[in-house]
Design an enzyme around this catalytic site. Structure first.
Site, short mmCIF file in Angstrom:
data_model
loop_
_atom_site.label_atom_id
_atom_site.label_comp_id
_atom_site.label_asym_id
_atom_site.label_seq_id
_atom_site.Cartn_x
_atom_site.Cartn_y
_atom_site.Cartn_z
N HIS A 1 -2.97 5.66 3.01
CA HIS A 1 -3.73 5.39 4.23
C HIS A 1 -2.98 5.98 5.41
O HIS A 1 -1.76 5.99 5.44
CB HIS A 1 -3.96 3.90 4.43
CG HIS A 1 -2.74 3.04 4.26
ND1 HIS A 1 -2.24 2.70 3.02
CD2 HIS A 1 -1.92 2.49 5.17
CE1 HIS A 1 -1.16 1.95 3.20
NE2 HIS A 1 -0.93 1.81 4.48
N ASN B 1 3.10 5.50 5.58
CA ASN B 1 4.31 4.98 4.96
C ASN B 1 4.30 5.30 3.47
O ASN B 1 3.24 5.25 2.83
CB ASN B 1 4.40 3.47 5.18
CG ASN B 1 4.59 3.12 6.65
OD1 ASN B 1 5.35 3.77 7.34
ND2 ASN B 1 3.89 2.09 7.11
P1 DGP Z 1 1.40 -0.23 5.11
O1 DGP Z 1 2.37 -1.35 5.44
O2 DGP Z 1 1.75 1.10 5.73
O3 DGP Z 1 1.15 -0.15 3.63
O4 DGP Z 1 0.05 -0.65 5.82
C1 DGP Z 1 -0.87 -1.53 5.26
C2 DGP Z 1 -1.73 -2.04 6.38
O5 DGP Z 1 -2.90 -2.60 5.82
C3 DGP Z 1 -1.08 -3.12 7.23
O6 DGP Z 1 -0.95 -2.65 8.57
C4 DGP Z 1 -2.04 -4.30 7.17
C5 DGP Z 1 -3.29 -3.71 6.58
N1 DGP Z 1 -4.01 -4.59 5.67
C6 DGP Z 1 -3.50 -5.18 4.58
N2 DGP Z 1 -4.44 -5.91 3.98
C7 DGP Z 1 -5.58 -5.75 4.70
C8 DGP Z 1 -6.90 -6.23 4.58
O7 DGP Z 1 -7.26 -6.98 3.67
N3 DGP Z 1 -7.79 -5.85 5.53
C9 DGP Z 1 -7.44 -5.03 6.55
N4 DGP Z 1 -8.38 -4.71 7.42
N5 DGP Z 1 -6.21 -4.53 6.70
C10 DGP Z 1 -5.29 -4.90 5.78
#
Ligand code: DGP
Length: 114
Positions: free
Chosen positions: A100, A87
């Site tokens: 990511h 995204n």
């Molecule tokens: P986006 O919405 O494309 O920016 O995706 C961010 C993703 O990151 C979302 O699916 C949830 C994940 N995420 C956010 N904070 C954390 C975290 O602290 N730990 C983990 N494992 N994932 C996280």
């Protein structure tokens, strides 16, 4: 980078279920999985969005894609099929400003995406 949650995961200051790590990349399970397999692959270098990529990042992006392939194979979703999603900026739904790739699989995907 301070205040970047993914940089904090890279520094091991925030716990995450890490499934892969090397000098340039790290992969961990998404905290809010949207499919039976939902793993994030990120560069250790802080890059906020796809739009911030520089020519010098070409090898890094290629590396991230290879890591994503490896994880898809290791998790048994490569041949069945999987989706790789990035995204970029608010209307895409980007919520973490450290690039990511979402590796999504283990169920039938639909198109168009929501
Ligand atoms: P986006 O919405 O494309 O920016 O995706 C961010 C993703 O990151 C979302 O699916 C949830 C994940 N995420 C956010 N904070 C954390 C975290 O602290 N730990 C983990 N494992 N994932 C996280």
């Amino acid at each position: 980078m301070r205040d970047c949650i993914f940089c904090r995961i890279i520094e091991k200051k925030i716990p995450a279920k890490i499934v892969y790590e090397d000098e340039f990349a790290i992969a961990f399970e998404d905290i809010n999985p949207q499919a039976p397999v939902h793993t994030l692959v990120i560069p250790k270098k802080h890059i906020s969005t796809l739009l911030d990529l520089k020519d010098e990042d070409s090898n890094l992006i290629h590396h991230l894609l290879k890591v994503a392939n490896k994880i898809a194979r290791d998790k048994g979703i490569a041949e069945r099929g999987f989706r790789l999603v990035t995204n970029c900026n608010p209307e895409s739904g980007q919520s973490v400003y450290h690039i990511h790739f979402h590796i999504l699989g283990g169920r039938q995907m639909h198109w168009p995406p929501g």
